[in-house]
Each structure stands twice: as C-alpha cells, then as structure tokens.
Motif scaffolding. Structure first.
Motif, short mmCIF file in Angstrom:
data_model
loop_
_atom_site.label_atom_id
_atom_site.label_comp_id
_atom_site.label_asym_id
_atom_site.label_seq_id
_atom_site.Cartn_x
_atom_site.Cartn_y
_atom_site.Cartn_z
N ILE A 109 65.48 64.14 52.08
CA ILE A 109 65.10 62.91 52.37
C ILE A 109 63.58 62.95 51.61
CG2 ILE A 109 64.29 61.17 53.98
CD1 ILE A 109 66.41 62.64 55.97
N ASP A 110 63.58 62.25 50.80
CA ASP A 110 62.33 61.85 50.33
C ASP A 110 61.67 63.00 49.47
OD1 ASP A 110 62.27 59.11 50.82
OD2 ASP A 110 61.15 59.43 52.71
N GLY A 111 62.58 63.96 49.04
CA GLY A 111 62.13 65.25 48.52
C GLY A 111 62.03 66.32 49.33
N GLU A 112 62.21 65.95 50.55
CA GLU A 112 62.04 67.20 51.79
C GLU A 112 63.46 67.68 52.07
OE1 GLU A 112 60.06 68.28 55.84
OE2 GLU A 112 59.62 66.41 54.73
N THR A 113 63.62 69.00 52.15
CA THR A 113 65.07 69.55 52.39
C THR A 113 64.97 69.80 54.12
OG1 THR A 113 65.29 70.69 50.22
CG2 THR A 113 66.63 71.78 52.16
N PHE A 114 65.95 69.23 54.53
CA PHE A 114 66.42 69.57 55.93
C PHE A 114 67.74 70.51 56.11
CE2 PHE A 114 63.78 65.69 55.76
CZ PHE A 114 63.08 65.95 56.91
#
Length: 331
Positions: free
Chosen positions: A50-55
C-alpha cells in the motif's frame, strides 16, 4: 475517485472474498459451522503493498497498538473491522482515546487501504464505539468468550467492555504518532507489517532483559502500572486460568510442566519475534521449536494428537504467565 482509492476498494474486496472462500467451501460439505469451529480456518494471505509499503499478514498474539480509525464504507453489517496484518477472523478490543469506551470487534477483512490509519470499522462498530473517521484508538488482540464471539458472528454486537480509565487514556494519547500507529509492546516483538524494529530501538534494549513480560519502556512508572493493570483486568474476564506469578518469581515465568508431545496436527504458539535470538531463548526455556514466517521467528510447542491435549498445554502455559499463547494447526 482517485485511482489509488479504486484500487484499495477493489483489493479489499478481493482479499475479503478470498478469505471467505475456505469457510464457505467447508460449510458446503455439511451443516453450517457453529461454535468455535466457525472461526476456522484462520486466513493470513500473502504480503501486499500500500503506497509503496509492504504489509505481511502474520498471526501476532500480543498485538497492542495505538493509531487512528477510518470508516469502512464497504464493510458488512454488525460490529466488524478491517486490518492489514492480523488473521481473519480474529478479535480485538478497540478503545476510543477520546472517551475511553471499549468494544469487541471481529476482524473479517483486509484494510484500511491507506498507511495513515490503523483500523477500519463497519458503521455498526463506529456507532457502538461512538467514533468517526480519524478518532484516535487503541487496538488490542484478545481471546473473548465463545458467547461473545457468537454474537459478533451472527451480526450483532458483544457487550461493552470495561471503560478505560481517563488517566490511562491520557497516557495512551501521549503515545500517539501524528500519523500512522505506534506499538505499546516491546520493540523486540513488534511484528506489525512483518517489519523488524529499527536499529535504534534494538540498540536501546538491554539484551539480558526478561522477554516474557515486555515493558512499556517509554512510559513513566505510574503509567506503566496503569497499562499493565488494565491488561490484566481484561485478560481476567476472558481467560479465567489463574496467574501463578508470585513476588519471588515475577521476573520470569516458571518452566511449564506440559502434557506429553505425541505427534499430531495441533501446536501451541507462544510468540512471534523479529529478533531470532530472543525466539531461541524462549524455545529453549519451554523445550519448544521455531518456524520462520517471513522475517519473524514463531515459537511453538507440540505437536499434539488432539485439540484437547493442546488445550491442556495452553491452559498450563497461561497459568505460568504466557498469557498470549494460542492453539494453532501445525503446517
């Protein structure tokens, strides 16, 4: 509507639909699932961005964070929520840091699809909490009684939890970041988004410190006592097993005398660690084993041939101070 928002809505629906498929397929084989079985199988899923961040979804038992809520306009009826990484389904207590009101929520979907919100709540959950988009909240994973689970599964709401005292609410509000969320747990066990804690947090921790009772290091002494007391009161209502911690051994849980490991498909998981050395210390202490899940090391005991034997081990572990232990199915 922005392209990112459209993607977020599409992705949330896709993940939620995929999460529901195993349950629906299982129900078609016979009668509709009821009781505790209705919460299985637990779905995690693959990492996503999400928005370049990995979850990275992970079964984190000692989850406790503060952040901000958003409205889940696409959510189902009842008191439900969407979370980025906790298992689906799972249960959390959500506290409004404006009023102290605390409710029980069943997590059924992935979301919110923005990095500046911790949790998305259905309209019914927002009404019960008395919150709106952007309200500061505390989210704490719990193991509620089966009758309360059933109320949420059937589309209703569970009874309100005990209100959080105003003094503790003020302490928790001081932990709020300007955006996003912050953990209330030991950074060594901070596994949200599957990310390891930053180097500065790790460097500030005494490696010889006890792991079983992680401190809230940045809180004042009186505030830390309030947080611990509130957690113990909540657990007492949900997990009636006595806590066998005396003043003489309160720094470290005793080695549990567990039922015999006899092979099978059930295990008891004690914790998820970002720092493997800490997981190895706990595994050695309880004669358990470690499996890897992304960047995390999961400490488990077993396997046991039946859920009943695993439940005996779980009760013993909790009575010895491992309050976040949880039964899992061996992979």
């Amino acid at each position: 509507m922005k392209l990112r928002d459209r993607f977020g809505i599409f992705f949330a629906g896709l993940v939620a639909g995929a999460a529901a498929m195993p349950l629906a397929a299982h129900a078609q084989d016979g009668e509709a699932l009821t009781g505790p079985a209705a919460d299985y199988p637990i779905v995690l899923g693959e990492p996503y961005m999400i928005d370049g961040e990995t979850f990275t979804p992970v079964d984190t038992m000692n989850y406790d964070r503060v952040g901000y809520v958003s409205a889940d306009e696409d959510g189902s009826g009842g008191v439900t929520g969407a979370h980025k990484t906790l298992p689906l389904p799972s249960y959390v207590e959500v506290t409004s840091l404006e009023t102290g009101r605390t409710i029980l929520v069943r997590l059924e979907r992935r979301g919110p699809m923005t990095t500046d919100r911790l949790l998305a709540l259905s309209p019914g959950a927002l009404v019960q909490l008395g919150a709106s988009n952007g309200t500061p909240i505390r989210v704490r994973r719990v193991n509620p009684p089966e009758d309360h689970r059933a109320m949420l599964r059937q589309g209703g709401g569970a009874p309100l939890r005990m209100d959080t005292p105003a003094s503790l609410v003020e302490v928790l509000k001081r932990r709020l970041p300007d955006a996003g969320s912050a953990s209330l747990r030991d950074p060594r066990q901070d596994s949200v988004s599957g990310r390891e804690p930053d180097a500065a947090s790790i460097a500030a921790i005494d490696p010889s410190a006890d792991l079983a009772k992680p401190p809230l290091q940045s809180l004042p002494v009186d505030a830390e006592a309030d947080v611990n007391k509130a957690g113990e009161q909540a657990d007492a209502g949900e997990n009636p097993e006595p806590m066998a911690q005396s003043a003489e051994d309160e720094n470290e849980p005793a080695d549990p005398d567990l039922p015999k490991v006899d092979g099978g498909r059930f295990v008891v998981q004690l914790g998820a660690f970002s720092v493997r050395d800490n997981a190895e210390r706990l595994a050695e202490k309880v004669e358990g084993f470690i499996i890897s899940s992304g960047s995390l090391s999961l400490v488990r005991i077993g396997p046991f041939a039946s859920r009943e034997k695993a439940a005996q081990a779980l009760a013993k572990l909790r009575s010895e101070g491992y309050r976040d232990a949880l039964i899992q199915t061996a992979e």
